[in-house]
Design a protein around this motif. Sequence first.
Motif, PDB file in Angstrom:
ATOM      1  N   HIS A 192       2.618   9.851   5.011  1.00 21.09           N
ATOM      2  CA  HIS A 192       3.954   9.308   5.161  1.00 21.09           C
ATOM      3  C   HIS A 192       4.882   9.247   4.013  1.00 21.09           C
ATOM      4  N   GLY A 194       8.258  10.411   2.686  1.00 20.20           N
ATOM      5  CA  GLY A 194       9.509  10.625   3.280  1.00 20.20           C
ATOM      6  C   GLY A 194      10.268  11.675   2.996  1.00 20.20           C
ATOM      7  N   ALA A 216       6.213   8.024  11.985  1.00 25.96           N
ATOM      8  CA  ALA A 216       5.749   8.956  11.109  1.00 25.96           C
ATOM      9  C   ALA A 216       4.284   9.661  11.517  1.00 25.96           C
ATOM     10  N   GLU A 220       3.820  13.558  11.776  1.00 23.34           N
ATOM     11  CA  GLU A 220       2.723  14.349  11.233  1.00 23.34           C
ATOM     12  C   GLU A 220       2.218  15.182  12.078  1.00 23.34           C
TER      13      GLU A 220
END
Length: 271
Positions: A192, A194, A216, A220
């Motif tokens: 995660h 960013g 998140a 993915e």
Amino acid sequence: MTASRPAPVALEAIPADLASDGMDGEREPDRAGELNPPAGAWDDTVVIVRVYNEAPVVGGVISELVAAGLSVIAVDDASTDASATEIDKAGAFRVSHPINLGAGGALQTGFEAALLLTDAQYIACFDADGQHQVDDLLGMIRKIREGYDVVMGSRFLESAGATQMSWLRRVILRTAAKLLNRGGGTRLTDAHNGLRVVARHVAADVRLSYAGMAYASELERYLTRPEYKIIEHPVHILYTEYSKAKGQPLLNSINILAEVAAHRVTHWSRS
């Protein structure tokens, strides 16, 4: 949602059917030349910055990106402070939500705006709170130009240097990465992060349905498809007093771990 165009703006002209797509933006005739600036070193990339009540720092973050020659789309997720004013002064193209849709909703809007308003080959994600560094982003853009579909930032690669974080946060994020990696496919060292750069065709396939931080794990799944050529790039995250006070980093890390675990359980149950 509404769109506001300050000067200068390094973006393509808005299509005539823009209003029908949910954004309200009017082109100012005396600024038409600014919509198509001379080609620069980074003219193949547009940067999405999600913003929610970041008035103290967002202007500086966007100004640094613009000064580097990058085009910026800032998604103001119904901020109640002066974020919109700071975005406009810094020179980004602003898209505003009338209600708060959370991190996932803001990112989805950013992808859609980038695809609609620009012909950028690459779309980058950059945080508004000052944690990310422009030099890292530029390195990631150079890397994706080598033929990758996705470049993801990692705090845990050797050449990134020592990102300052608590041992507990480090353990949580490494555990989350291990959970993400179970089942084969792309092996990631960071969970995660960013700071990301994706090719245009990758962004076009993203359909985020989670509004909050759970986006998140969903993102993915879109970014690590087997057919994509993916690489991680070393980055150094700055955990400033501002970002730590605002972001509650340890709580967010625990939430990340819980989300990843839930995602893996769901995935296994469908296998």
